[in-house]
Design a protein around this motif. Structure first.
Motif, PDB file in Angstrom:
ATOM      1  N   MET A  47      57.963  51.521  34.860  1.00 35.24           N
ATOM      2  CA  MET A  47      58.731  51.623  36.114  1.00 35.24           C
ATOM      3  C   MET A  47      58.430  52.959  36.798  1.00 35.24           C
ATOM      4  SD  MET A  47      62.599  50.253  36.345  1.00 35.24           S
ATOM      5  CE  MET A  47      63.501  51.747  36.584  1.00 35.24           C
ATOM      6  N   GLY A  48      58.192  52.932  38.058  1.00 35.30           N
ATOM      7  CA  GLY A  48      57.880  54.167  38.789  1.00 35.30           C
ATOM      8  C   GLY A  48      59.122  54.967  39.116  1.00 35.30           C
ATOM      9  N   VAL A  49      58.892  56.097  39.761  1.00 31.40           N
ATOM     10  CA  VAL A  49      60.012  56.950  40.152  1.00 31.40           C
ATOM     11  C   VAL A  49      60.697  56.350  41.370  1.00 31.40           C
ATOM     12  CG1 VAL A  49      60.656  59.272  40.848  1.00 31.40           C
ATOM     13  CG2 VAL A  49      58.731  58.934  39.306  1.00 31.40           C
ATOM     14  N   ILE A  50      61.979  56.325  41.331  1.00 32.20           N
ATOM     15  CA  ILE A  50      62.718  55.819  42.489  1.00 32.20           C
ATOM     16  C   ILE A  50      63.053  56.987  43.398  1.00 32.20           C
ATOM     17  CG2 ILE A  50      64.774  54.601  43.263  1.00 32.20           C
ATOM     18  CD1 ILE A  50      64.884  53.422  40.378  1.00 32.20           C
ATOM     19  N   HIS A  51      62.616  56.919  44.644  1.00 36.45           N
ATOM     20  CA  HIS A  51      62.927  57.987  45.586  1.00 36.45           C
ATOM     21  C   HIS A  51      64.201  57.649  46.337  1.00 36.45           C
ATOM     22  CE1 HIS A  51      59.356  60.383  44.983  1.00 36.45           C
ATOM     23  NE2 HIS A  51      58.672  59.249  44.868  1.00 36.45           N
ATOM     24  N   GLY A  52      65.224  58.404  46.055  1.00 36.39           N
ATOM     25  CA  GLY A  52      66.464  58.202  46.777  1.00 36.39           C
ATOM     26  C   GLY A  52      66.494  59.068  48.015  1.00 36.39           C
ATOM     27  N   GLU A  53      67.362  58.740  48.914  1.00 34.70           N
ATOM     28  CA  GLU A  53      67.486  59.548  50.117  1.00 34.70           C
ATOM     29  C   GLU A  53      68.552  60.610  49.872  1.00 34.70           C
ATOM     30  OE1 GLU A  53      68.519  58.388  54.481  1.00 34.70           O
ATOM     31  OE2 GLU A  53      67.098  56.944  53.647  1.00 34.70           O
ATOM     32  N   GLU A  54      68.335  61.806  50.390  1.00 34.37           N
ATOM     33  CA  GLU A  54      69.356  62.837  50.238  1.00 34.37           C
ATOM     34  C   GLU A  54      70.509  62.558  51.184  1.00 34.37           C
ATOM     35  OE1 GLU A  54      67.786  66.772  50.570  1.00 34.37           O
ATOM     36  OE2 GLU A  54      67.591  66.836  48.391  1.00 34.37           O
ATOM     37  N   MET A  55      71.678  62.834  50.716  1.00 30.44           N
ATOM     38  CA  MET A  55      72.841  62.575  51.553  1.00 30.44           C
ATOM     39  C   MET A  55      73.684  63.839  51.626  1.00 30.44           C
ATOM     40  SD  MET A  55      75.615  59.562  51.159  1.00 30.44           S
ATOM     41  CE  MET A  55      76.536  60.182  49.796  1.00 30.44           C
ATOM     42  N   VAL A  56      74.180  64.156  52.816  1.00 35.98           N
ATOM     43  CA  VAL A  56      75.065  65.310  52.946  1.00 35.98           C
ATOM     44  C   VAL A  56      76.502  64.824  52.877  1.00 35.98           C
ATOM     45  CG1 VAL A  56      75.806  67.207  54.412  1.00 35.98           C
ATOM     46  CG2 VAL A  56      73.411  66.589  54.324  1.00 35.98           C
ATOM     47  N   LEU A  57      77.243  65.464  52.003  1.00 35.62           N
ATOM     48  CA  LEU A  57      78.613  65.039  51.762  1.00 35.62           C
ATOM     49  C   LEU A  57      79.532  66.224  51.994  1.00 35.62           C
ATOM     50  CD1 LEU A  57      79.785  62.359  50.530  1.00 35.62           C
ATOM     51  CD2 LEU A  57      79.922  63.607  48.387  1.00 35.62           C
ATOM     52  N   ASN A  58      80.666  65.973  52.610  1.00 33.80           N
ATOM     53  CA  ASN A  58      81.633  67.044  52.819  1.00 33.80           C
ATOM     54  C   ASN A  58      82.760  66.925  51.819  1.00 33.80           C
ATOM     55  OD1 ASN A  58      81.234  68.940  54.981  1.00 33.80           O
ATOM     56  ND2 ASN A  58      81.004  67.143  56.285  1.00 33.80           N
TER      57      ASN A  58
END
Lengths: 373, 233
Positions: A1-12
């Motif tokens: 299984m390859g690396v899963i690229h997640g999206e960065e999320m900004v959280l307050n």
């Protein structure tokens, strides 16, 4: 299984959130559960303390220092009056010094109890919090007995204190200490050595000593990283040199040196040391003496400036005061220990899981009133 | 003054010089008490001039030591070391309370202060600004060495028109927030700061509140800002 690229999320997180201990906003950049960047945003509680100080006399500033660190108001009073007295080269009667040390140490216990209890609460242990608040209440009762206020005292004045100790205070204090000391064992059983608590705090948020010093972290947070530094010993003020007590440092008892558990446990150890100081101070305190004897009629420090530090429950509290010889200070700068402790959060919390951020933040024991001033 | 009183006063002064002020403070008679205090002050002054005068007399005798005049005051001692290493960086005469520096090579000096083994100022205790009037602003740094346990205060004055000081944020990391606060309150710009934003006030706030001539804006985003009342009601 390859690396899963997640999206960065900004959280307050915050500004209105119970675990931020006040109105603090954390801008958190997350990559899944992992924190990649964390930026504290402060200023929601800014009340222009320093600007106000430039418009009032020296003694009028004292109630404002209460409101900076509202969980350790006595300690803040103490820091401010020590600075002004140093600037005026004013010597206060011995009895006043004893009363001040007693109040400051009681305040340290009260503040640490809240810090420890709330820390448990952050992590999900509700019961210890109630135990600790119950005991803190007894200290607040003693403060109320002395000066009528339970949270914001305006008790220490330049050259003295506002009220002498009431009749029966010393006995009440000894009763409290006798009751309180065995309680520490109970807290330890309830929280300190609790398996879940250790899992959540040990090895988490390790703060190395050199990083801590560079960020100006002080007090229990610095000592937890193994630095034996306490202003009461190293740059002694008032009459702290008369008492025997140890400077407690972290030792990585449950994990790594300088982790969250160490920061928690150093506070627990300090409570014990405060009890030690209190026992000595209460026994040695002179019986007679007028606490208003050295109160100056008008507070007019000579021209000049001073930077004076004291050890509050949260660390080195510094006051930089510039005087032009008039009854109104030219500038009062408060170097607050919580401000410097919070500044290290960005460095400390990167790379940890979301849930650990709450652990790390809680272990720093910040008070937003003091950070924003 | 009777002989008895004189004798009492000399005794008290001796005690006072030894650091025991309680017997003097315990005197009931106000006149006598003030006389004793005056005598004590006189004795102290005499002792002081004696000690300061002594080294000047000894100087010619011990020339080897006299080459480096020993100054116990850290601000003088380290100020001289700075001047020796970075020539022309001092902005004013050395004195007991602080070291006045020019802003130009502050970054290099700060780096040196932290790395030089005999100084090793590892902790920036306090940093603040000051409106010193006459169109000048000042940045002040209280440095402390935990290893050697010595402390100094450094002051850097800049004019309001060109209020730029090199940032030391990368040397002492706490400088990051301290300098942001000073910028926020005084409008001193720190060159080389990697995150030069306001600290406590909102980004779009006008003016720098801790300057002495600051006047608060009337509205902020349509919200009226209440005027500070002057005097008591």
């Amino acid at each position: 299984m390859g690396v899963i690229h997640g999206e960065e999320m900004v959280l307050n997180i915050g500004p209105q959130h119970p675990s931020t201990h006040g109105v603090l906003r954390l801008k958190v950049k997350t990559d899944g559960e992992i924190i990649s960047e964390i930026t504290p945003v402060i200023g929601y509680l800014h009340r222009c303390f320093e600007k106000h100080c430039e418009n009032m006399t020296y003694d009028q500033v004292i109630p404002y220092t209460d409101r900076c660190d509202y969980l350790a108001a006595m300690a803040n009073n103490f820091g401010y009056v020590v600075a002004v007295e140093e600037l005026m080269e004013l010597k206060v009667p011995e009895k006043v010094e004893y009363i001040r040390v007693i109040m400051a140490e009681l305040q340290r216990i009260a503040s640490h109890l809240l810090a420890l209890g709330v820390y448990g609460l952050d992590i999900g242990a509700f019961t210890p919090f109630l135990f600790m608040l119950r005991d803190r209440e007894r200290i607040l009762d003693m403060f109320e007995m002395t000066c009528g206020a339970r949270l914001l005292y305006n008790y220490m004045w330049v050259g003295g204190v506002s009220h002498d100790l009431p009749k029966g205070f010393v006995e009440t204090a000894f009763q409290f200490l006798d009751y309180f000391e065995p309680q520490i064992e109970e807290y330890n059983n309830l929280l300190t050595y609790n398996k879940i608590f250790i899992e959540r705090t040990a090895d988490i948020g390790v703060l190395p000593a050199d990083v801590a010093i560079s960020y100006g972290v002080s007090g229990p947070n610095l000592r937890a990283s193994g630095v034996k530094w306490d202003l009461r010993k190293n740059d002694t003020y008032s009459i702290y040199d008369k008492f025997e007590f140890d400077v407690c440092i972290g030792d990585g008892g449950q994990g790594t040196l300088g982790d969250c558990w160490d920061r928690y446990y150093v506070r627990m150890l300090e409570v014990k040391e405060s009890v030690k100081i209190l026992r000595q101070a209460l026994a040695q305190m002179p019986k007679d003496g007028d606490v208003h004897q050295a109160l100056p009629k008008k507070i007019r420090p000579p021209k000049g400036s001073i930077y004076s530090r004291t050890e509050t429950p949260r660390g080195d509290l510094g006051f930089y005061i510039e005087s032009d010889g008039s009854p109104i200070p030219t500038r009062v700068k408060m170097r607050s220990p919580a401000f410097t402790s919070l500044s290290v959060l960005g460095e400390l919390a990167g790379g940890w899981m979301m849930s650990d951020v709450i652990s790390i933040l809680g272990s720093l024991d910040i008070v937003l009133g003091e950070i924003d001033r | 003054m009777s002989a008895d009183q004189e004798k009492l006063i000399t005794e008290l002064v001796e005690k006072g010089l030894a650091g025991d002020m309680d017997p003097i403070n315990a005197i009931e008679d106000r006149v006598l008490r003030s006389k004793a205090k005056a005598a004590l002050a006189k004795a102290k002054r005499a002792a002081k001039t004696a000690t300061t005068a002594a080294p000047t007399e000894e100087k010619p005798a011990t020339e080897t030591i006299a080459e480096t005049p020993p100054s116990d005051n850290p601000n003088k001692k380290f100020g001289k070391m700075i001047e020796d290493t970075f020539q022309g960086s001092l902005d004013a005469e050395l004195n007991d309370t602080h070291i006045q520096l020019k802003p130009d090579n502050w970054f290099e000096i700060a780096k040196w202060l932290k790395s030089e083994p005999s100084l090793y100022f590892d902790s920036l205790q306090c940093h603040t600004g000051m409106d010193v009037g006459e169109n000048m602003l000042e940045a002040r740094y209280n440095l402390h060495s935990m290893t050697h346990d010595h402390k100094i205060e450094i002051r850097i004055a800049v004019s309001r028109d060109k209020a730029n000081i090199p940032s030391i944020e990368q040397i002492w990391r706490i400088g990051d927030w301290f300098e942001r606060e000073t910028y926020d309150m005084f409008g001193i710009f720190f060159d080389g700061h990697r995150d030069h934003r306001r600290m406590l006030l909102p980004e779009d706030w006008e003016g720098y509140p801790l300057r002495k001539d600051y006047e608060v804006q009337e509205t902020y985003h349509g919200i009226a800002i209440p005027k500070v009342k002057v005097g008591w009601e």
